[in-house]
Design a protein around this motif. Structure first.
Motif, PDB file in Angstrom:
ATOM      1  N   PHE A 289       0.832  -1.207   0.000  1.00  0.00           N
ATOM      2  CA  PHE A 289       0.000   0.000   0.000  1.00  0.00           C
ATOM      3  C   PHE A 289       0.867   1.258   0.000  1.00  0.00           C
ATOM      4  CE2 PHE A 289      -2.345   3.325   2.227  1.00  0.00           C
ATOM      5  CZ  PHE A 289      -3.587   3.297   1.614  1.00  0.00           C
ATOM      6  N   LEU A 290       1.940   1.243   0.802  1.00  0.00           N
ATOM      7  CA  LEU A 290       2.805   2.414   0.934  1.00  0.00           C
ATOM      8  C   LEU A 290       3.730   2.606  -0.260  1.00  0.00           C
ATOM      9  CD1 LEU A 290       3.806   2.100   4.713  1.00  0.00           C
ATOM     10  CD2 LEU A 290       2.021   3.529   3.698  1.00  0.00           C
ATOM     11  N   VAL A 291       4.064   1.532  -0.948  1.00  0.00           N
ATOM     12  CA  VAL A 291       4.960   1.642  -2.102  1.00  0.00           C
ATOM     13  C   VAL A 291       4.175   1.997  -3.363  1.00  0.00           C
ATOM     14  CG1 VAL A 291       6.566   0.377  -3.591  1.00  0.00           C
ATOM     15  CG2 VAL A 291       6.665   0.077  -1.113  1.00  0.00           C
ATOM     16  N   VAL A 292       3.026   1.388  -3.548  1.00  0.00           N
ATOM     17  CA  VAL A 292       2.240   1.618  -4.762  1.00  0.00           C
ATOM     18  C   VAL A 292       1.662   3.036  -4.772  1.00  0.00           C
ATOM     19  CG1 VAL A 292       0.150   0.954  -6.005  1.00  0.00           C
ATOM     20  CG2 VAL A 292       1.693  -0.803  -5.135  1.00  0.00           C
ATOM     21  N   GLY A 293       1.072   3.470  -3.663  1.00  0.00           N
ATOM     22  CA  GLY A 293       0.350   4.737  -3.622  1.00  0.00           C
ATOM     23  C   GLY A 293       1.118   5.943  -4.119  1.00  0.00           C
ATOM     24  N   PRO A 294       2.350   6.186  -3.626  1.00  0.00           N
ATOM     25  CA  PRO A 294       3.082   7.364  -4.090  1.00  0.00           C
ATOM     26  C   PRO A 294       3.576   7.274  -5.527  1.00  0.00           C
ATOM     27  CG  PRO A 294       3.871   6.637  -1.929  1.00  0.00           C
ATOM     28  CD  PRO A 294       3.013   5.547  -2.469  1.00  0.00           C
ATOM     29  N   MET A 295       3.500   6.093  -6.141  1.00  0.00           N
ATOM     30  CA  MET A 295       4.045   5.930  -7.491  1.00  0.00           C
ATOM     31  C   MET A 295       2.975   5.909  -8.564  1.00  0.00           C
ATOM     32  SD  MET A 295       7.178   3.267  -6.940  1.00  0.00           S
ATOM     33  CE  MET A 295       8.559   3.717  -5.877  1.00  0.00           C
ATOM     34  N   ILE A 296       1.834   5.325  -8.258  1.00  0.00           N
ATOM     35  CA  ILE A 296       0.772   5.292  -9.258  1.00  0.00           C
ATOM     36  C   ILE A 296      -0.577   5.212  -8.542  1.00  0.00           C
ATOM     37  CG2 ILE A 296       1.085   2.786  -9.535  1.00  0.00           C
ATOM     38  CD1 ILE A 296      -0.332   5.338 -12.074  1.00  0.00           C
TER      39      ILE A 296
END
Length: 336
Positions: A289-296
């Motif tokens: 959740f924390l890695v995906v959100g800021p990227m796409i």
């Protein structure tokens, strides 16, 4: 001597189909809303006193109160860097070889303490200044996820799991660098539309600063409220058995929170506080959740399409989403 009789004043009859005949001004609308609230205050009070609503309000207020200071600080610092630090500084600081410029640009994302709303225009400025797109895209992906504000917020949100900070840093930086190298190897110039000039060009430093602050507060703050509402709804309304069913399957749990990150489009300074409220899920799923959100996410896709072209976004976003999930699962298995 004939006298001219003036025609009697006629009432102003408007056509029923004329929209100007039904005009509502702001005070009238406000008065009507206040009267409506007063008329239904009894049912509203009873609804808010229900246990499910009390639980909803508790989670909602907790997420907002915890995240708001980091959001404001990140917006202010992001505006300072976007306005007062010339984009040419990053071009001079990067190595000339693209393969080396990618990891350097990824690590340089730590110097932009702002959300993803700020990283897109900065990446566009880097491309305009002659920075290789591969390095600019590595910066674009890493800046919202590994900057000091976001990592500090993650540490505050996960006080009993300090390894989450390292896991988020490692996974986000690895995804950012890998995407940069993939673009360098496979990217084509006709997929990328040259970014337009920022909207604050030509304004004074003060006007550009406050314009940037207002823009980021309106966008990031609105998405924070939506994210807090969604987290509160998941905790208070969705049956616990549903969440536990998804959370107990490792693959489903990671995919569920990755998709949720895309849909909610939460600012990176606030997403850790939403993630920590999803306690039914494993740390690895919450890392995704924390890695995906800021990227796409939805707003990022729109911003990337507007800045670099729809053809770029349609190719860049799916690959970023898939790679972020795989790397999160790998890093989570090792560090969490």
């Amino acid at each position: 001597m004939a006298t001219t009789k003036s025609a009697p004043p006629q009432a102003d009859h408007r056509d029923a189909d004329d929209p100007r005949g039904r005009r509502f001004d702001s005070p009238l609308v406000l008065i009507m809303l206040l009267l409506l609230v007063v008329a239904v205050q009894g049912p509203i009070r009873r609804a808010l006193s229900a246990p499910v609503m009390e639980s909803w309000m508790t989670v909602f207020v907790a997420v907002i109160v915890q995240a708001l200071p980091f959001l404001v600080l990140g917006v202010l610092l992001s505006a300072v860097i976007a306005v007062f630090v010339p984009p040419s500084f990053f071009a001079r600081a990067l190595p000339k070889r693209p393969a080396l410029a990618v990891p350097v640009a990824g690590v340089a994302g730590a110097v932009l303490p702002g959300c993803e709303c700020a990283s897109v225009p900065v990446a566009g400025a880097l491309v305009r200044r002659g920075v290789t797109p591969a390095a600019a895209f590595a910066f674009l992906l890493s800046a919202p996820a590994i900057n000091p504000i976001v990592l500090t917020a993650t540490a505050v949100a996960f006080p009993h799991h300090p390894q989450m900070v390292l896991a988020r840093f490692a996974a986000s930086l690895l995804v950012a660098c890998t995407m940069g190298w993939l673009w360098q190897r496979l990217g084509r110039t006709d997929w990328l539309r040259p970014p337009a000039h920022p909207s604050f060009d030509g304004l004074s430093k003060g006007a550009a600063f406050w314009g940037s602050v207002r823009h980021d507060v309106m966008h990031a703050g609105g998405f924070l409220v939506v994210g807090a509402m969604a987290a509160a709804t998941l905790k208070a309304v969705v049956p616990a058995s549903w969440l536990h069913t998804a959370a107990h399957n490792p693959v489903v749990s990671i995919l569920t929170l990755a998709i949720l990150a895309v849909v909610l489009s939460i600012c990176s300074e606030a997403d850790a506080f939403v993630a920590t409220s999803l306690s039914q899920f494993s740390l690895t799923a919450r890392l995704a959740f924390l890695v995906v959100g800021p990227m796409i996410d939805l707003k990022l896709f729109a911003m990337q399409a507007a800045t670099f072209g729809r053809g770029f976004a349609l190719r860049f976003a799916p690959v970023t989403f898939t790679l972020a999930i795989l790397v999160s699962a790998l890093v989570g298995a090792v560090l969490l």
